[in-house]
Structure formats: structure tokens, C-alpha cells
Design an enzyme around this catalytic site. Structure first.
Site, PDB file in Angstrom:
ATOM      1  N   GLY A  71      -4.901  -1.891   4.890  1.00  0.00           N
ATOM      2  CA  GLY A  71      -4.083  -3.004   4.413  1.00  0.00           C
ATOM      3  C   GLY A  71      -4.751  -4.359   4.638  1.00  0.00           C
ATOM      4  O   GLY A  71      -4.835  -5.189   3.735  1.00  0.00           O
ATOM      5  N   ARG A  72      -5.247  -4.580   5.855  1.00  0.00           N
ATOM      6  CA  ARG A  72      -5.826  -5.894   6.175  1.00  0.00           C
ATOM      7  C   ARG A  72      -7.229  -6.063   5.609  1.00  0.00           C
ATOM      8  O   ARG A  72      -7.848  -7.113   5.787  1.00  0.00           O
ATOM      9  CB  ARG A  72      -5.804  -6.128   7.683  1.00  0.00           C
ATOM     10  CG  ARG A  72      -6.455  -5.045   8.512  1.00  0.00           C
ATOM     11  CD  ARG A  72      -6.095  -5.168   9.983  1.00  0.00           C
ATOM     12  NE  ARG A  72      -6.564  -4.042  10.778  1.00  0.00           N
ATOM     13  CZ  ARG A  72      -5.901  -2.899  10.944  1.00  0.00           C
ATOM     14  NH1 ARG A  72      -4.740  -2.726  10.341  1.00  0.00           N
ATOM     15  NH2 ARG A  72      -6.399  -1.923  11.684  1.00  0.00           N
ATOM     16  N   GLU A  75      -4.826  -6.914  14.688  1.00  0.00           N
ATOM     17  CA  GLU A  75      -4.327  -5.597  14.292  1.00  0.00           C
ATOM     18  C   GLU A  75      -5.467  -4.577  14.323  1.00  0.00           C
ATOM     19  O   GLU A  75      -5.243  -3.392  14.539  1.00  0.00           O
ATOM     20  CB  GLU A  75      -3.677  -5.647  12.892  1.00  0.00           C
ATOM     21  CG  GLU A  75      -2.721  -4.488  12.620  1.00  0.00           C
ATOM     22  CD  GLU A  75      -1.926  -4.630  11.331  1.00  0.00           C
ATOM     23  OE1 GLU A  75      -2.474  -4.352  10.247  1.00  0.00           O
ATOM     24  OE2 GLU A  75      -0.739  -4.995  11.394  1.00  0.00           O
ATOM     25  N   HIS A 115      -4.715 -33.542  17.316  1.00  0.00           N
ATOM     26  CA  HIS A 115      -3.585 -34.347  17.789  1.00  0.00           C
ATOM     27  C   HIS A 115      -2.476 -33.459  18.331  1.00  0.00           C
ATOM     28  O   HIS A 115      -1.321 -33.888  18.430  1.00  0.00           O
ATOM     29  CB  HIS A 115      -3.087 -35.240  16.651  1.00  0.00           C
ATOM     30  CG  HIS A 115      -4.151 -36.175  16.178  1.00  0.00           C
ATOM     31  ND1 HIS A 115      -4.393 -37.396  16.781  1.00  0.00           N
ATOM     32  CD2 HIS A 115      -5.114 -36.030  15.232  1.00  0.00           C
ATOM     33  CE1 HIS A 115      -5.420 -37.977  16.177  1.00  0.00           C
ATOM     34  NE2 HIS A 115      -5.886 -37.164  15.242  1.00  0.00           N
ATOM     35  N   GLU A 160      10.472  -4.704   4.520  1.00  0.00           N
ATOM     36  CA  GLU A 160      10.546  -6.116   4.117  1.00  0.00           C
ATOM     37  C   GLU A 160      10.267  -6.245   2.618  1.00  0.00           C
ATOM     38  O   GLU A 160      11.002  -6.908   1.873  1.00  0.00           O
ATOM     39  CB  GLU A 160       9.516  -6.961   4.879  1.00  0.00           C
ATOM     40  CG  GLU A 160       9.798  -7.135   6.360  1.00  0.00           C
ATOM     41  CD  GLU A 160       9.141  -6.063   7.211  1.00  0.00           C
ATOM     42  OE1 GLU A 160       8.858  -4.950   6.694  1.00  0.00           O
ATOM     43  OE2 GLU A 160       8.908  -6.328   8.403  1.00  0.00           O
ATOM     44  N   LYS A 192       9.223  -0.932  14.326  1.00  0.00           N
ATOM     45  CA  LYS A 192       9.814  -0.564  13.024  1.00  0.00           C
ATOM     46  C   LYS A 192      10.895   0.488  13.221  1.00  0.00           C
ATOM     47  O   LYS A 192      11.989   0.390  12.656  1.00  0.00           O
ATOM     48  CB  LYS A 192       8.742   0.025  12.091  1.00  0.00           C
ATOM     49  CG  LYS A 192       7.787  -0.965  11.487  1.00  0.00           C
ATOM     50  CD  LYS A 192       6.904  -0.235  10.461  1.00  0.00           C
ATOM     51  CE  LYS A 192       5.675  -1.016  10.089  1.00  0.00           C
ATOM     52  NZ  LYS A 192       4.730  -0.285   9.272  1.00  0.00           N
ATOM     53  N   LYS A 229       0.843  -1.196   0.000  1.00  0.00           N
ATOM     54  CA  LYS A 229       0.000   0.000   0.000  1.00  0.00           C
ATOM     55  C   LYS A 229       0.881   1.250   0.000  1.00  0.00           C
ATOM     56  O   LYS A 229       0.673   2.177  -0.772  1.00  0.00           O
ATOM     57  CB  LYS A 229      -0.928  -0.027   1.222  1.00  0.00           C
ATOM     58  CG  LYS A 229      -1.829   1.175   1.334  1.00  0.00           C
ATOM     59  CD  LYS A 229      -2.817   1.027   2.479  1.00  0.00           C
ATOM     60  CE  LYS A 229      -3.549   2.346   2.685  1.00  0.00           C
ATOM     61  NZ  LYS A 229      -4.536   2.296   3.758  1.00  0.00           N
TER      62      LYS A 229
HETATM   63  O1  F6P Z   1       3.151  -3.050   9.753  1.00  0.00           O
HETATM   64  C1  F6P Z   1       1.810  -3.290   9.641  1.00  0.00           C
HETATM   65  C2  F6P Z   1       1.316  -2.939   8.279  1.00  0.00           C
HETATM   66  O2  F6P Z   1       1.237  -1.575   8.188  1.00  0.00           O
HETATM   67  C3  F6P Z   1      -0.017  -3.605   7.985  1.00  0.00           C
HETATM   68  O3  F6P Z   1      -1.088  -2.903   8.495  1.00  0.00           O
HETATM   69  C4  F6P Z   1       0.014  -3.699   6.509  1.00  0.00           C
HETATM   70  O4  F6P Z   1      -0.928  -4.591   6.025  1.00  0.00           O
HETATM   71  C5  F6P Z   1       1.446  -4.129   6.292  1.00  0.00           C
HETATM   72  O5  F6P Z   1       2.168  -3.405   7.253  1.00  0.00           O
HETATM   73  C6  F6P Z   1       2.003  -3.905   4.920  1.00  0.00           C
HETATM   74  O6  F6P Z   1       1.944  -2.570   4.547  1.00  0.00           O
HETATM   75  P1  F6P Z   1       2.149  -2.136   3.046  1.00  0.00           P
HETATM   76  O7  F6P Z   1       1.061  -2.749   2.242  1.00  0.00           O
HETATM   77  O8  F6P Z   1       2.104  -0.650   3.046  1.00  0.00           O
HETATM   78  O9  F6P Z   1       3.492  -2.657   2.597  1.00  0.00           O
END
Ligand code: F6P
Length: 551
Positions: free
Chosen positions: A272-273, A358, A389, A217, A517, A211
């Protein structure tokens, strides 16, 4: 009464009434409630958008439900729900509307944000996503050397990973036979390295989904994937055939080297979620095709309509949410187990962890006051029958009350004989066992029938007693198909929304992820050679060890 005048939960009349009622319920067990009412299944069963929710195995009576619905009314749930659907800026800390529901609206509807109808843009992106997916699926979109795409690698994390990863796994039986979907989220290069080792660059399409297009990452994995692609002999100009982006940040996408034609946009009013319905769902469209993706949107839309139109008493997301509040706040249940009886739903617990935790893992109210009651429980789980199990021992005989959501498709997505009946039998058996338990007398009779002498039997009795009276919901769907999956996910989204309203938290921000972060960015610099910062002894010690190992 306006939204701001709703009484604070925990001291409100409805809350007090529920507290008092809890003592009555504690005195009655589920066995008795079923024995008293042969109609209990029909009474506490709902059908919506192709899903069936059996919530009869909960520690409730008709009166409990009346009190819970009164709480929802007192919290002005209908007002809050209507505000969300109408595009009000209910995400107050980020000053944003919350309109993932608009993403699954059919053509012809009108939803305004700041006086502008967002639907034309939504439909235009939906059209581009569908057209691109079909071009890849039908081999009209090829790699730079003319080879067809066989592998799609989605690079994203959190909401830019979990939804599509969960859905592609869930719908694999409906997937394109040539296309293999891979999901890379972790900054641990091990994940990307394994995927890259298994794919051919000339036949691989990378989707960089973020987003913000700033998530460390995703940006690290995307850069490594691009380097790998170029090192394979492809040129800069070939990137256009192999890298597409999904983002709200056009400038950052361009900076990375992805042309606007290869970018699929969305908007800041999509959390995002909550984004798998947007262009973030591109891997889903590639997997199940345009029609499949649209069927998933339709299923979610059907659930949206049910949520916005059904009376609270028979509203599936509302009931699911209120049952969660009942256990969290009146039985002190600190966790919720998600047990999908479908291997294809193996990523569902992880998906729901982000969605629920979240969204509602907050301890201040919308206006910044300490929350008056505990909020989101820990959400966890594994598919059945594997969980049986592993951790079901604790669910049956442990010291905590842990409500379970069982989720199962009635029809199999494979044709191996016998398996599905066994799977469903286990699913139904577990909810019955949790509910009914086994008394000491029943254990004694069982042991006597097996021929054990009375003394030996008596020593075993306490170990073999099941307290029972442990609640669960069972959610059934005809089969695991795009439409039912869409309805299922929308059900949980709205459940989370309702709980956020009851607990008076903002379900749509996530400030709690920021501190880690910030500190990680500083420590990453120190591991790369910057002077050590001012740290506590533990952090300084760990940094020293990591520096020694990585320098
Ligand atoms: O760190 C949490 C978060 O902001 C989530 O809410 C989001 O889905 C994820 O990181 C990834 O964010 P982006 O889509 O901006 O890379």
C-alpha cells in the site's frame, strides 16, 4: 554466505567496531571537522537522478563511513537488494514479492513472479491509466449530463491516499488548470461533507482507491459519496461516468457497483505505502497528465538504477540509511525531522511517516526474535520556514539530538520576486546554525558589542548559547517537477529498505495496525446498540459516554 547467515546486528563485528568508534566521534565536533578539511563538502556530497545530497554536516569521518558500509556488507545488503529487484518473496509474513520497482520499469524489461513476466500487465494498466487521465483532461470523458469534469475526489486512506495527495500538492504548479483534486481519507464525515459541499455532482469524478477494497474508512466514505451522488438526481446508470475504482480486489469492486471497465487493477506484490507508482497514482496522472506521470516513474527508475548499480560507498539511499542507523543506534536519536523548504511539499512528512514508520516500526526480526537494537525513529516535520517559528527552538537548544533532513528545490515554482532566495537562505542558515552553534565566548562578545553591561550579559549567556554539533542532511533538486519528485520518493523508499535490512525486520508487512481495527469493529457494534462487551473500566466508561452522546 547466504542471507540467513548474516550475523545478528548489535553483536556483529561491524556493530562492535561502530560502538567503539562512536566514542572517538563524540570527542570531535562538526566545527572542528570542517575546520580540518576544506574539502569536506565535496567529500561528503552525492549526486544521483538529479538530486544532490550534502551529508557533510553529519558527525562522521571517512572512517565512520567505512565502518557503516562494512555493517551494510556484513548484513548482506547487496544480496537483499538484488533479491527484491528480482521478485523474490521477501515479504515473508505475507509470502509476497515486493516489486514496486517493476511499476516504474520501462517497456522491454522482464521481471518474473512465479515464472510469469509481470511487465506486460504493468504496462497495460499504465497505458489505461494514462489514456483515461488524458480523456478526462481533454474533456473527452464527461459526466452523465455531458458536462466536463472539474473536480476529482480520491477516496482512500494510508497508501491509497498519502502518496497521490502528497504528489498532487507537490506538483500543483504543473497541474491541469481545470481539474481540482480533493483527497478524502478520514472516516470523520466532516472531511467528506466539506468536499461534497464544494463540488457539483454532474462535474465530479470519484476515485475509490483501496488495495483490499475492504478498508472500513474508505468503504464508508465511498458509500456516502455514492448516496450523495444518487440523491442529487443522478441515476444508478450514471455511476459509470462518475465512479472509478483502483484496487486488487475485482470481486469487491463489482459488489460495490463499479463495472470492470471502470476498474484499474494492481497486484498483491505492491505494498500500500509503495503503491503511488501503480494505478493508485491515477490522481497524479489526472493532475500532471500522462507524460508528467511517466516522468515521475522515470525519475524513480533512475533512482532504482542508481540504488542497484552504484557502489555502496557512493550510493545515495544507502548513505542516507546508514546515517539514520548511526544516529538511531549509536546516538540514541529517537526521532527524525523532515523539513521541506517548499510549501508544495507540505504533505511530505506525513507521507514519509507512513513509509518509514509502517515499514520499519517493528520490534521483531524477520525470524520472529526480539530485535537486537532500536529500529525506526519517529518521523515528523513541517515545511520551512514555518517550522522555524514553532519547533526549531527545540532542535537548536533542546536536550535531544534530532537529526534533520532539509529538502529544497533550487528554483521556485512561482514568479513572485524575492521569496525563493529568502526561502533558500533560511534553509541553508538552519543547517549551518544547527551545526556551528554559538559558544559562550561568542555570546559574550555579541552582548558586549550591543552595549550590555558585563553582569547582565553573564546572566544571559547560558540562555543564548547554542551547543551546535547537531547533524543534518540537505537534499537539493533543480526544481520540484515530476521527474525529481519521483527520484526523491524512490530515494526514501530505498533508504527504508536498507534500514530494514540492517535492523533485520520485514519492512513490507504491517500487522501492527490490525489489533486496533479489530477492537474498533467490536466497539462500533456496541455504539450501534449491541450488548456491551467485556471491557476494562476505562474502555467501558468511554463507551458508555460515547453511546449516550450518539444514541
Ligand atoms: O491500515 C493500514 C493499511 O493497511 C495501510 O498499509 C494501507 O496503505 C491502508 O491501510 C489502506 O489499505 P487499502 O488500500 O487496502 O484500503
Amino acid at each position: 554466505m547466504t542471507q540467513t547467515q548474516a550475523p545478528t546486528p548489535a553483536v556483529s563485528p561491524a556493530w562492535q567496531a561502530l560502538s567503539a568508534h562512536r566514542a572517538d566521534i563524540a570527542a570531535t565536533d562538526l566545527r572542528t571537522l570542517f575546520a580540518r578539511d576544506p574539502q569536506r563538502f565535496e567529500r561528503f556530497c552525492l549526486h544521483a537522478a538529479g538530486l544532490t545530497l550534502d551529508y557533510s554536516k553529519n558527525r562522521i569521518t571517512k572512517h565512520t563511513l567505512e565502518l557503516l558500509v562494512a555493517l551494510a556488507r556484513e548484513r548482506q545488503l547487496e544480496h537483499a537488494r538484488n533479491a527484491m529487484f528480482a521478485g523474490a518473496r521477501i515479504n515473508s509474513t505475507e509470502d509476497r514479492a515486493v516489486l514496486h520497482t517493476a511499476l516504474r520499469n520501462p517497456a522491454g524489461s522482464c521481471i518474473e513472479v512465479d515464472g510469469e513476466n509481470v511487465m506486460p500487465a504493468v504496462l497495460a494498466v499504465r497505458q489505461r491509466v494514462g489514456a483515461f487521465a488524458e480523456a478526462v483532461r481533454e474533456s473527452r470523458w464527461t459526466g452523465y449530463s455531458g458536462e466536463v469534469v472539474t473536480d476529482v475526489v480520491n477516496i482512500g486512506i494510508g497508501g491509497s491516499d498519502l502518496g497521490p495527495a502528497m504528489a498532487c500538492e507537490a506538483l500543483a504548479a504543473h497541474g491541469h488548470p481545470r481539474l481540482k483534486l480533493h483527497f478524502v481519507s478520514n472516516v470523520d464525515g466532516d472531511q467528506l461533507a466539506r468536499v461534497l459541499a464544494s463540488v457539483n455532482p454532474a462535474r465530479t469524478l470519484f476515485i475509490i482507491a483501496s488495495k483490499t477494497f475492504t478498508t472500513i474508512e474508505t468503504m464508508t466514505n465511498a458509500a456516502s459519496a455514492r448516496d450523495w451522488f444518487l440523491a442529487s438526481g443522478a441515476g444508478e446508470k450514471d455511476i459509470a461516468r462518475h465512479f472509478v475504482a483502483v484496487s486488487t480486489n475485482a470481486a469487491r469492486v463489482a459488489e460495490f457497483g463499479i463495472a470492470p471497465d471502470n476498474m484499474f487493477g494492481f497486484w498483491d506484490w505492491v505494498g500500500g505505502r509503495y503503491s503511488m507508482w501503480s494505478a493508485v497514482g491515477l490522481p497524479i496522472a489526472l493532475c500532471v497528465g500522462r507524460d508528467g506521470f511517466e516522468a515521475m516513474l522515470d525519475g524513480a527508475h533512475e533512482m532504482d538504477r542508481h540504488f542497484s548499480e552504484a557502489p555502496l560507498e557512493v550510493n545515495m539511499p544507502v548513505i542516507l540509511a546508514l546515517l539514520g542507523v548511526w544516529y538511531r543506534n549509536f546516538f540514541d536519536a529517537g526521532s527524525l525531522c523532515i523539513a521541506p523548504y517548499a510549501q508544495a511539499l507540505s504533505r511530505m512528512p506525513a507521507y514519509l511517516q507512513q513509509l518509514e514508520m509502517e515499514s520499519n516500526g517493528k520490534s521483531v526480526t524477520r525470524d520472529g526474535q526480539p530485535a537486537a537494537s532500536p529500529t525506526c525513529p519517529v518521523v515528523w516535520g513541517e515545511p520551512g520556514t514555518n517550522g522555524q517559528h514553532a519547533f526549531f527552538q527545540l532542535l537548536h537548544q533542546g536536550t535531544d539530538l534530532i537529526p534533520v533532513d532539509f529538502i529544497a528545490p533550487l528554483k521556485a515554482s512561482h514568479n513572485l520576486p524575492g521569496h525563493h532566495r529568502l526561502l533558500l537562505a533560511n534553509c541553508i542558515a538552519q543547517s549551518k546554525a544547527l551545526m556551528i552553534g554559538k559558544t559562550a565566548d561568542e555570546v559574550r562578545a555579541e552582548l558586549a558589542a550591543s552595549g550590555m553591561n558585563a553582569e547582565a550579559a553573564e546572566a544571559l549567556v547560558p540562555h543564548r548559547v547554542f551547543p551546535g554539533n547537531r547533524p543534518s542532511n540537505t537534499l537539493l533538486m533543480p526544481e520540484l517537477a515530476p521527474r525529481t519528485l519521483g527520484a526523491l520518493i524512490a530515494l526514501y523508499e530505498h533508504k527504508v529498505f536498507v534500514q530494514g535490512v540492517i535492523w533485520d525486520v520485514n519492512s513490507f508487512d504491517q500487522w501492527g495496525v490490525e489489533l486496533g481495527k479489530q477492537i474498533a469493529t467490536r466497539i462500533a457494534g456496541e455504539l450501534a446498540g449491541a450488548a456491551p462487551g467485556d471491557h476494562d473500566a476505562s474502555t467501558a466508561g468511554l463507551i458508555a459516554l460515547a453511546r449516550a452522546a450518539t444514541s
